[in-house]
Enzyme design. Structure first.
Site, PDB file in Angstrom:
ATOM      1  N   TYR A   1     -44.860  63.739  38.670  1.00 47.92           N
ATOM      2  CA  TYR A   1     -44.386  64.089  40.032  1.00 47.92           C
ATOM      3  C   TYR A   1     -43.857  62.989  40.792  1.00 47.92           C
ATOM      4  O   TYR A   1     -44.965  62.096  41.209  1.00 47.92           O
ATOM      5  CB  TYR A   1     -45.431  65.138  40.600  1.00 47.92           C
ATOM      6  CG  TYR A   1     -45.016  65.689  41.987  1.00 47.92           C
ATOM      7  CD1 TYR A   1     -43.707  66.722  42.241  1.00 47.92           C
ATOM      8  CD2 TYR A   1     -45.474  65.284  43.245  1.00 47.92           C
ATOM      9  CE1 TYR A   1     -43.565  67.134  43.252  1.00 47.92           C
ATOM     10  CE2 TYR A   1     -45.147  65.654  44.363  1.00 47.92           C
ATOM     11  CZ  TYR A   1     -44.159  66.687  44.370  1.00 47.92           C
ATOM     12  OH  TYR A   1     -43.716  67.054  45.649  1.00 47.92           O
TER      13      TYR A   1
ATOM     14  N   ASP B   1     -44.235  54.162  40.522  1.00 46.63           N
ATOM     15  CA  ASP B   1     -44.464  55.198  41.550  1.00 46.63           C
ATOM     16  C   ASP B   1     -46.058  55.071  41.571  1.00 46.63           C
ATOM     17  O   ASP B   1     -46.766  55.594  40.811  1.00 46.63           O
ATOM     18  CB  ASP B   1     -43.931  56.595  41.204  1.00 46.63           C
ATOM     19  CG  ASP B   1     -44.283  57.478  42.335  1.00 46.63           C
ATOM     20  OD1 ASP B   1     -45.090  57.205  43.304  1.00 46.63           O
ATOM     21  OD2 ASP B   1     -43.849  58.842  42.282  1.00 46.63           O
TER      22      ASP B   1
ATOM     23  N   LYS C   1     -49.677  57.945  50.798  1.00 51.73           N
ATOM     24  CA  LYS C   1     -51.138  58.345  50.821  1.00 51.73           C
ATOM     25  C   LYS C   1     -51.994  57.446  51.424  1.00 51.73           C
ATOM     26  O   LYS C   1     -51.929  57.175  52.577  1.00 51.73           O
ATOM     27  CB  LYS C   1     -51.424  58.807  49.380  1.00 51.73           C
ATOM     28  CG  LYS C   1     -50.470  60.069  48.678  1.00 51.73           C
ATOM     29  CD  LYS C   1     -51.027  60.631  47.672  1.00 51.73           C
ATOM     30  CE  LYS C   1     -50.293  62.132  47.454  1.00 51.73           C
ATOM     31  NZ  LYS C   1     -49.203  62.276  46.421  1.00 51.73           N
TER      32      LYS C   1
HETATM   33  C1  LIG Z   1     -47.775  62.653  46.327  1.00 56.33           C
HETATM   34  C2  LIG Z   1     -46.806  61.972  45.536  1.00 56.33           C
HETATM   35  C3  LIG Z   1     -45.468  62.007  45.725  1.00 56.33           C
HETATM   36  C4  LIG Z   1     -44.787  62.266  46.899  1.00 56.33           C
HETATM   37  O1  LIG Z   1     -45.473  61.885  48.211  1.00 56.33           O
HETATM   38  P1  LIG Z   1     -45.177  62.908  49.531  1.00 56.33           P
HETATM   39  O2  LIG Z   1     -45.533  62.137  50.739  1.00 56.33           O
HETATM   40  O3  LIG Z   1     -46.049  64.032  49.345  1.00 56.33           O
HETATM   41  O4  LIG Z   1     -43.656  63.306  49.632  1.00 56.33           O
HETATM   42  C5  LIG Z   1     -44.762  60.732  44.937  1.00 56.33           C
HETATM   43  N1  LIG Z   1     -45.176  60.333  43.978  1.00 56.33           N
HETATM   44  C6  LIG Z   1     -46.580  60.592  43.513  1.00 56.33           C
HETATM   45  C7  LIG Z   1     -46.880  59.803  42.405  1.00 56.33           C
HETATM   46  C8  LIG Z   1     -47.317  61.259  44.240  1.00 56.33           C
HETATM   47  O5  LIG Z   1     -48.605  61.448  43.909  1.00 56.33           O
END
Ligand SMILES: *Cc1c(COP(=O)(O)O)cnc(C)c1O
Length: 466
Positions: free
Chosen positions: A178, A273, A301
């Site tokens: 994701y 990511d 995060k």
């Molecule tokens: C949470 C997450 C996102 C998206 O971040 P948001 O701040 O919720 O838009 C993208 N990539 C990874 C791996 C994530 O865990």
């Protein structure tokens, strides 16, 4: 109190998504007594009148576990307190950010100071440089950073930059990973889409989906084949540095290295990511554990300290293509917001080696407690880790990709979840999410978890396959 407890009233659940994303009314035993009368239930009903599904991010609605989402009043350290006055040991940590625990004094003070001197200027500030410097200092392959407001924005911008830099159209992602709710990245995505069993989302056009190649995680042959079949057309491979959105699924030895080689050999960029892993699994994120350098990185995060802040960055020559230095456009009214920057900077500065050692210890303790409790009830399980992230798969075999994650006995999860929740422990309300510890957890936190686990494990053992 699991789903298997006799005599519980059946609680009507607001709804459940079917595979097309349509909300259908269902009734499940939530194992969640007294929720009718709770203030959370009243607020959920009220929220549903003005907010779609009653929540501002789908997994919060408890659809896959049943029952009533708890409305939170406040939090401190490892404890979440709901509007009915119930306390929970928090194993979600706002889906990752709160590694220090909630309302950490240094972060609160930094936010209060920043807020008192102006909330937003739409002009550069020194704090933005300090946060960028902190990120560059920690993650060696990141030479330049652009601050944004969410992980979604970070991945969206990184993909645009990769396309602009390479002049290519296609992107490759992995099933079950994701990367936020970017149109082109929603195909076969983890997190909420995994929770709801959605292959993708209505509203994503054929053209957007067509340029996204999706292959299984941990499958280098599939990546090599995709490059062979799309010669000169793939702009980038985007991967979670370690997958956390289908549950915790670490890259197998050599996988990230293989992606590095295949992207380099084929003139594509590698986007790591690290929105979830970044600054959580080590001071330098997953890069600090495996040392495989991506061309571009995305963060969010932990680096936000709990306010809306995120970033993307990487090689200076690639980042030089970003406006105003270069032609690839990217902008944001609130990007680098001084209050969010203050929270992120204070969090990262407080996250010293002692914090990372505590996260390691707490993750290991939680893993042992989970495994012992489930073993005692003969529940087939694997507690998988990716650094200090972990998750419980009700599976005999290790889970290395999304198909294997879906093949686990996920029907045991609602009972397990409510067994914990009803005894003051709050894990993520989905079988496809990582669990997060904070450095604030202490012996008391673990004794609450240890007391709750036997009941939850019994409930998981007694759960019946639908
Ligand atoms: C949470 C997450 C996102 C998206 O971040 P948001 O701040 O919720 O838009 C993208 N990539 C990874 C791996 C994530 O865990």
């Amino acid at each position: 109190m699991g789903q298997s407890d006799p005599g519980h009233p059946l609680h009507p659940v607001v709804g459940k998504f079917d595979r097309t994303g349509t909300l259908e009314a269902v009734t499940v035993s939530s194992g969640d007594p007294d929720v009718h009368a709770s203030r959370s239930a009243q607020l959920f009903e009220r929220a549903d009148l003005v907010i779609p599904g009653g929540v501002n991010s789908p997994v919060r609605a408890f659809h896959s576990v049943g029952g009533t989402p708890r409305f939170i009043k406040e939090a401190s350290g490892y404890t979440l307190t709901d509007v009915d006055g119930n306390d929970y040991v928090d194993l979600i940590c706002s889906w990752g950010p709160m590694i220090l625990g909630h309302a950490h004094p240094a972060v609160v003070e930094a936010v209060q100071k920043a807020a008192a001197t102006g909330l937003s200027f739409g002009a550069p500030t020194e704090g933005e440089i300090e946060l960028a410097e902190e990120i560059v200092r920690r993650v060696a392959p990141v030479e330049k950073v652009r601050l944004v407001n969410s992980g979604t924005e970070a991945t969206m911008s990184a993909v645009r930059l990769a396309r602009g830099f390479t002049g290519r159209t296609k992107i490759l992602k992995f099933s079950g990973c994701y990367h936020g709710h970017v149109d082109a990245l929603l195909a076969d995505a983890g997190s909420g889409l995994a929770t709801f069993g959605l292959p993708t989302s209505p509203g994503v056009t054929g053209a957007q989906a067509e340029d996204t190649i999706v292959v299984p995680y941990n499958d280098l042959d599939a990546v090599a084949q995709a490059f062979a079949a799309n010669e000169g057309r793939i702009a980038c491979v985007i991967t979670e540095a370690a997958a956390g959105n289908m549950g915790a699924v670490a890259p197998q030895p050599g996988f990230n290295e293989g992606l590095r080689t295949l992207t380099r050999d084929n003139g594509a960029l590698l986007i790591m990511d690290e929105v979830m892993t970044g600054f959580r699994v080590s001071s330098a994120g997953w890069y600090g554990l495996d040392g495989v350098a991506g061309d571009l990185y995305t963060f969010g995060k932990v680096m936000s300290g709990g306010l809306p802040a995120a970033a993307f960055g990487g090689r200076a020559d690639v980042m030089a293509h970003l406006a105003p230095a270069g032609p690839v456009y990217q902008a944001g009214t609130l990007s680098g917001n001084p209050v969010a920057v203050a929270a992120g900077l204070a969090s990262l500065r407080a996250a010293d080696q002692g914090v990372y050692d505590a996260l390691e210890r707490n993750s290991a303790t939680l893993r042992t407690l989970l495994s012992d409790a489930l073993t005692a009830e003969s529940v087939p399980h694997r507690v998988q880790t990716a650094g200090t992230m972990l998750s419980v798969f009700f599976s005999e075999d290790p889970v290395t990709n999304y198909d294997e994650a879906k093949a686990a006995q996920t029907w045991r999860f609602p009972a397990f979840f409510h067994g914990l929740l009803s005894r003051g422990v709050y894990p993520p309300p989905s079988a496809f999410e990582a669990w997060f510890v904070s450095a604030a957890m202490d012996d008391k936190a673990f004794s609450i978890i240890a007391d709750a686990l036997p009941h939850a494990a019994k409930a998981a053992a007694a759960a019946v396959r639908p």
